[in-house]
Design a protein around this motif. Structure first.
Motif, mmCIF file in Angstrom:
data_model
loop_
_atom_site.group_PDB
_atom_site.id
_atom_site.type_symbol
_atom_site.label_atom_id
_atom_site.label_comp_id
_atom_site.label_asym_id
_atom_site.label_seq_id
_atom_site.Cartn_x
_atom_site.Cartn_y
_atom_site.Cartn_z
ATOM 1 N N PHE A 131 12.373 -3.581 7.143
ATOM 2 C CA PHE A 131 11.805 -1.819 6.535
ATOM 3 C C PHE A 131 11.303 -1.137 6.898
ATOM 4 O O PHE A 131 10.239 -2.238 6.954
ATOM 5 N N ALA A 132 10.367 -0.365 5.664
ATOM 6 C CA ALA A 132 9.309 -0.190 6.325
ATOM 7 C C ALA A 132 9.229 0.219 4.887
ATOM 8 O O ALA A 132 9.349 0.506 4.137
ATOM 9 N N ILE A 133 7.060 1.057 5.086
ATOM 10 C CA ILE A 133 6.574 1.770 4.157
ATOM 11 C C ILE A 133 5.719 2.862 4.484
ATOM 12 O O ILE A 133 5.319 3.244 5.840
ATOM 13 N N TYR A 141 6.322 -0.479 10.039
ATOM 14 C CA TYR A 141 7.238 -1.083 9.652
ATOM 15 C C TYR A 141 7.356 -2.532 9.722
ATOM 16 O O TYR A 141 5.913 -3.003 10.460
ATOM 17 N N PHE A 142 7.868 -3.013 8.522
ATOM 18 C CA PHE A 142 7.140 -4.485 8.581
ATOM 19 C C PHE A 142 8.708 -5.260 8.938
ATOM 20 O O PHE A 142 9.479 -5.140 9.131
ATOM 21 N N TRP A 143 8.341 -6.812 9.548
ATOM 22 C CA TRP A 143 9.454 -8.095 9.542
ATOM 23 C C TRP A 143 9.344 -9.147 8.608
ATOM 24 O O TRP A 143 7.617 -9.381 8.416
ATOM 25 N N GLY A 144 10.098 -9.445 8.249
ATOM 26 C CA GLY A 144 10.033 -10.700 7.169
ATOM 27 C C GLY A 144 10.459 -10.216 5.747
ATOM 28 O O GLY A 144 10.902 -8.724 6.078
ATOM 29 N N ILE A 145 10.758 -10.942 4.688
ATOM 30 C CA ILE A 145 11.202 -10.048 3.112
ATOM 31 C C ILE A 145 9.741 -9.597 3.199
ATOM 32 O O ILE A 145 8.322 -10.797 2.787
ATOM 33 N N SER A 146 10.210 -9.156 1.947
ATOM 34 C CA SER A 146 8.971 -8.689 1.126
ATOM 35 C C SER A 146 8.028 -9.301 0.424
ATOM 36 O O SER A 146 8.704 -10.429 -0.634
ATOM 37 N N GLY A 147 7.005 -9.917 0.827
ATOM 38 C CA GLY A 147 5.703 -10.270 0.348
ATOM 39 C C GLY A 147 5.624 -11.795 1.554
ATOM 40 O O GLY A 147 4.879 -12.776 1.247
ATOM 41 N N CYS A 177 0.751 -0.900 -0.253
ATOM 42 C CA CYS A 177 -0.215 0.233 -0.222
ATOM 43 C C CYS A 177 0.699 1.021 0.096
ATOM 44 O O CYS A 177 0.618 1.932 0.510
ATOM 45 N N GLY A 178 1.951 0.962 -0.307
ATOM 46 C CA GLY A 178 2.712 2.423 0.124
ATOM 47 C C GLY A 178 4.170 1.810 -0.866
ATOM 48 O O GLY A 178 5.041 1.040 -1.835
ATOM 49 N N ARG A 179 5.151 2.776 -0.803
ATOM 50 C CA ARG A 179 6.518 2.449 -1.006
ATOM 51 C C ARG A 179 7.260 2.529 0.003
ATOM 52 O O ARG A 179 7.471 3.109 1.337
ATOM 53 N N LYS A 180 8.391 1.684 -0.391
ATOM 54 C CA LYS A 180 9.485 1.238 0.776
ATOM 55 C C LYS A 180 9.762 3.031 1.065
ATOM 56 O O LYS A 180 10.257 3.612 -0.162
ATOM 57 N N ILE A 181 10.608 3.015 2.628
ATOM 58 C CA ILE A 181 11.352 3.887 2.816
ATOM 59 C C ILE A 181 12.487 3.443 3.886
ATOM 60 O O ILE A 181 12.412 2.561 4.221
#
Length: 185
Positions: free
Chosen positions: A180-182, A138-144, A123-127
């Motif tokens: 990573f963050a979005i 903030y997300f934990w784990g690999i993208s997807g 829903c957004g772009r990585k920063i």
């Protein structure tokens, strides 16, 4: 080291939850000091004593959030739910899981988000993590294949619904670092 901590956390959850299924990556610990020779033996009816050398750095109130971030409507809304128990699949103030909390908070602020982490990350772009601002995710784990999401509060703090047996709380990236963050569109 981390594997030993996950085993201890999983063992503790199994004792707390009985026969319920527990996912080891749902329980987050970070060492404050080095622990060596950790051994865990668990049998039915056994009381588990956890190492004292742990620092969860989790707080059930938002008093450690900077006053300037309290003006952010997303963070102001999320603070209302500090202390709400974690419930697997929970999407209401009666109980939240991580993505349910994020979805609910944004809905209260007029933005519709999908239900699960892997959908929310799109829903957004990585920063860069160091550029996260209050309201970013903030997300934990690999993208997807993410397994956890939280609301960035600024200054390395975030609000999360962490795991079974815990409640919505404020945590710090120094003790539980996101992958990573979005920034939402």
């Amino acid at each position: 080291m981390i594997q030993k901590l996950i085993i201890i956390g999983t063992a503790a959850l199994l004792l707390i939850c009985g026969t319920e299924k527990v996912h080891a990556s749902s329980y987050y610990w970070a060492p404050k000091t080095k622990i060596s020779n950790v051994e865990v033996t668990v049998s039915a009816g056994t009381e588990l004593e956890l190492p004292t050398e742990m620092n969860h750095d989790f707080e059930k109130d938002g008093n450690n959030l900077e006053d300037e971030q309290n003006g952010n409507p997303i963070i102001r809304e999320a603070r209302k739910y500090l202390g709400v128990p974690y419930v697997w699949g929970g999407t209401t103030p009666h109980g939240f899981d991580c993505s349910g909390l994020v979805q609910y908070v944004y809905a209260q602020c007029g933005k519709k988000l999908p239900r699960v982490t892997t959908q929310q990350e799109r829903c957004g772009r990585k920063i860069p993590l160091n550029q996260a601002q209050p309201g970013d995710l903030y997300f934990w784990g690999i993208s997807g294949q993410t397994y956890h999401v939280a609301l960035a509060c600024g200054n390395g703090k975030f609000i999360q619904a962490p795991a079974p047996g815990q409640s919505v709380m404020v945590s710090d990236v120094h003790f539980f670092r996101p992958d990573f963050a979005i920034r939402l569109d």
